[in-house]
Design an enzyme around this catalytic site. Structure first.
Site, PDB file in Angstrom:
ATOM      1  N   LYS A 256       0.810  -1.213   0.000  1.00 27.16           N
ATOM      2  CA  LYS A 256       0.000   0.000   0.000  1.00 27.16           C
ATOM      3  C   LYS A 256       0.844   1.265   0.000  1.00 27.16           C
ATOM      4  O   LYS A 256       0.390   2.322  -0.365  1.00 27.16           O
ATOM      5  CB  LYS A 256      -0.865   0.008   1.254  1.00 27.16           C
ATOM      6  CG  LYS A 256      -2.204  -0.624   1.066  1.00 27.16           C
ATOM      7  CD  LYS A 256      -3.094  -0.212   2.204  1.00 27.16           C
ATOM      8  CE  LYS A 256      -4.261  -1.179   2.346  1.00 27.16           C
ATOM      9  NZ  LYS A 256      -5.178  -0.771   3.379  1.00 27.16           N
ATOM     10  N   ARG A 257       2.058   1.134   0.488  1.00 26.35           N
ATOM     11  CA  ARG A 257       2.873   2.331   0.640  1.00 26.35           C
ATOM     12  C   ARG A 257       3.175   3.011  -0.689  1.00 26.35           C
ATOM     13  O   ARG A 257       3.259   4.204  -0.789  1.00 26.35           O
ATOM     14  CB  ARG A 257       4.173   2.004   1.373  1.00 26.35           C
ATOM     15  CG  ARG A 257       4.085   2.290   2.872  1.00 26.35           C
ATOM     16  CD  ARG A 257       5.260   1.726   3.590  1.00 26.35           C
ATOM     17  NE  ARG A 257       5.267   0.277   3.526  1.00 26.35           N
ATOM     18  CZ  ARG A 257       6.307  -0.445   3.167  1.00 26.35           C
ATOM     19  NH1 ARG A 257       7.422   0.119   2.828  1.00 26.35           N
ATOM     20  NH2 ARG A 257       6.235  -1.767   3.146  1.00 26.35           N
TER      21      ARG A 257
END
Ligand code: GLU
Length: 478
Positions: A256-257
């Site tokens: 997700k980063r």
């Protein structure tokens, strides 16, 4: 026997974040259903109250709409198996959980969070996987009754048999055998009365007559619990397809980063949904003629689930950008203009229409049009040297701009004539064409990279073109 209608489901949890991997799932669900004249169902899995985010469900609809993957049944649309939102089906799950309890296949567990934590730490110290120790499995019925009467908080757990093999059949991976001793007594109903994903999805997949469960590899380890539930209920399980996790080119997991895991990032950057779908289709699948560019319709006609490779496909953003550029170039100007509108809010509709063919060959993503065209709405500012960067001397540059201004003023409105005029001027004066157009381009746009410059004049309008030429002449005089 009558062949069952193929029914697939996309079952996101409304957490506010739509992973591009979810779009991949949805594409496979959609394509496989359509290929088999089946139905594609959207089910909202909102049973985790802690993770629920307001407005997240709307984003799911927007995502599917943007991708053009329209469900046949959904909370919005309804359908024969409504409701399609799990929070509206709590009674159903409760009934099924209680049925299992009655039959001795599930049990009430009254363990406190403190006790569970203690067990977890103990097992950790012994190097054992974090599983429930079965403390409440054999509570005498009278004790259970008493606890329930006293209103003691409880969960309902699945009673996983000991020393058994549980076989999961995966369409892509074949038979996978699990040792039941490694399968946790999964919570089915939580203390807030909500079901867990495991119970709710099995019950719904059965009741909604889902024939193929296509989901991410991360669910594979839960599959034995689901198989057990099917066995306990006496239901035929669907075909399971665990699709591989998408990887970055360095083979790391897409997390997700990084911005580009969110589906909406693609929309914001100006990727075309049809290009993204084409790209996703090629993850783990290849076209029989090795074609790279093909429509969703073509994909549907050729695709079969069993041809998907279970090996972690690489998500190569550069390839997607290339594909997107190809789609942009193939698009007709009018359509491109329509798509560009939201990326060019400072331009009038007419201007966007005119700009579309000018940027078409120069952008890979719709958003790039913004920077290319910013000279139209922004005041330009540039150092004098930029005008002379192709080696033109100051006096020649001044002459170039003065002469060009005359032609522009005289022939305004007729692009061809302006171009011919400028070209004959260059010839007559024996200037270098590239050098001339650099001076002209920088004067008009303040930049060295722009859309075709003569065609771009119209976007600015006569007055501003003349103004900018005058401003450049001023700059050169100092
Ligand atoms: N609600 C689950 C999720 O969002 C769906 C998994 C499945 O498709 O079964 O990950």
């Amino acid at each position: 026997m009558k062949k069952k209608t193929v029914r697939t489901r996309f079952a996101p949890s409304p957490t506010g974040f739509m992973h591009v991997g979810s779009a991949y799932q949805a594409l496979l669900d959609y394509a496989f259903a359509k290929k088999n004249q089946g139905k594609f169902i959207l089910r909202i899995e909102d049973t985790d109250q802690k993770r629920k985010v307001p407005g997240a469900e709307k984003k799911i609809y927007q995502a599917l709409e943007w991708l053009g993957l329209e469900p046949d049944e959904s909370p919005q649309k309804g359908g024969p198996f409504a409701p399609y939102r799990q929070s509206e089906r709590l009674k159903i799950y409760r009934q099924y959980a209680e049925k299992l309890v009655k039959e001795g296949k599930a049990y009430y567990c009254f363990c406190s969070p403190q006790r569970l934590e203690k067990v977890r730490r103990q097992r950790q110290r012994q190097g054992l996987p974090p599983m429930y120790d079965g403390h409440c499995r054999h509570l005498p019925p009278s004790q259970v009754e008493k606890n329930l009467r006293e209103g003691k908080p409880f969960v309902i757990r699945l009673k996983v048999p000991r020393n058994k093999k549980i076989v999961v059949n995966d369409l892509l991976r074949g038979e996978i055998v699990f040792d039941s001793n490694m399968v946790d007594d999964q919570v089915l109903i939580k203390s807030d009365g909500f079901p867990t994903y495991h119970l709710a999805s099995v019950v719904d997949d059965h009741l909604m007559e889902i024939t193929h469960v296509i989901r991410g590899e991360e669910w594979l380890s839960s599959a034995p619990k689901h198989i057990l539930l099917y066995q306990y209920f006496g239901w035929e399980p669907p075909v399971f397809v665990h699709t591989p996790i998408l990887r970055n080119p360095d083979r790391s997991k897409m997390s997700k980063r990084e911005g580009h895991t969110s589906l909406f990032w693609y929309k914001k950057e100006g990727f075309l949904p049809e290009a993204l779908l084409n790209f996703l289709a090629l993850l783990g699948w290849s076209h029989p003629q090795q074609k790279e560019i093909f429509s969703l319709k073509e994909f549907i006609s050729l695709f079969d689930l069993k041809d998907v490779s279970p090996l972690g496909p690489v998500f190569d953003l550069r390839k997607l950008e290339w594909m997107n550029g190809e789609y942009i170039r193939q698009m007709d100007d009018e359509e491109l203009g329509r798509r560009l509108k939201e990326f060019l809010p400072r331009l009038k509709e007419e201007q966007v229409k005119k700009a579309a063919p000018l940027v078409k060959e120069r952008i890979k993503k719709l958003k790039e049009a913004e920077e290319l065209l910013a000279f139209v709405w922004e005041d330009i500012d540039y150092p004098k040297e930029l005008l002379l960067q192709r080696g033109t001397d100051k006096d020649t540059a001044i002459l170039m701009l003065k002469e060009a201004k005359k032609i522009v003023e005289e022939k305004w409105g007729k692009i061809e004539e302006i171009r011919d005029g400028l070209l004959s001027l260059i010839k007559e004066k024996d200037w270098n064409t590239g050098a001339f157009f650099m001076v002209f381009r920088v004067a008009i746009c303040g930049k060295t990279i722009t859309p075709p410059i003569v065609e771009s004049l119209e976007l600015l309008g006569k007055e501003r073109v003349i103004e900018r030429i005058n401003a450049a002449l001023e700059k050169l005089k100092t």
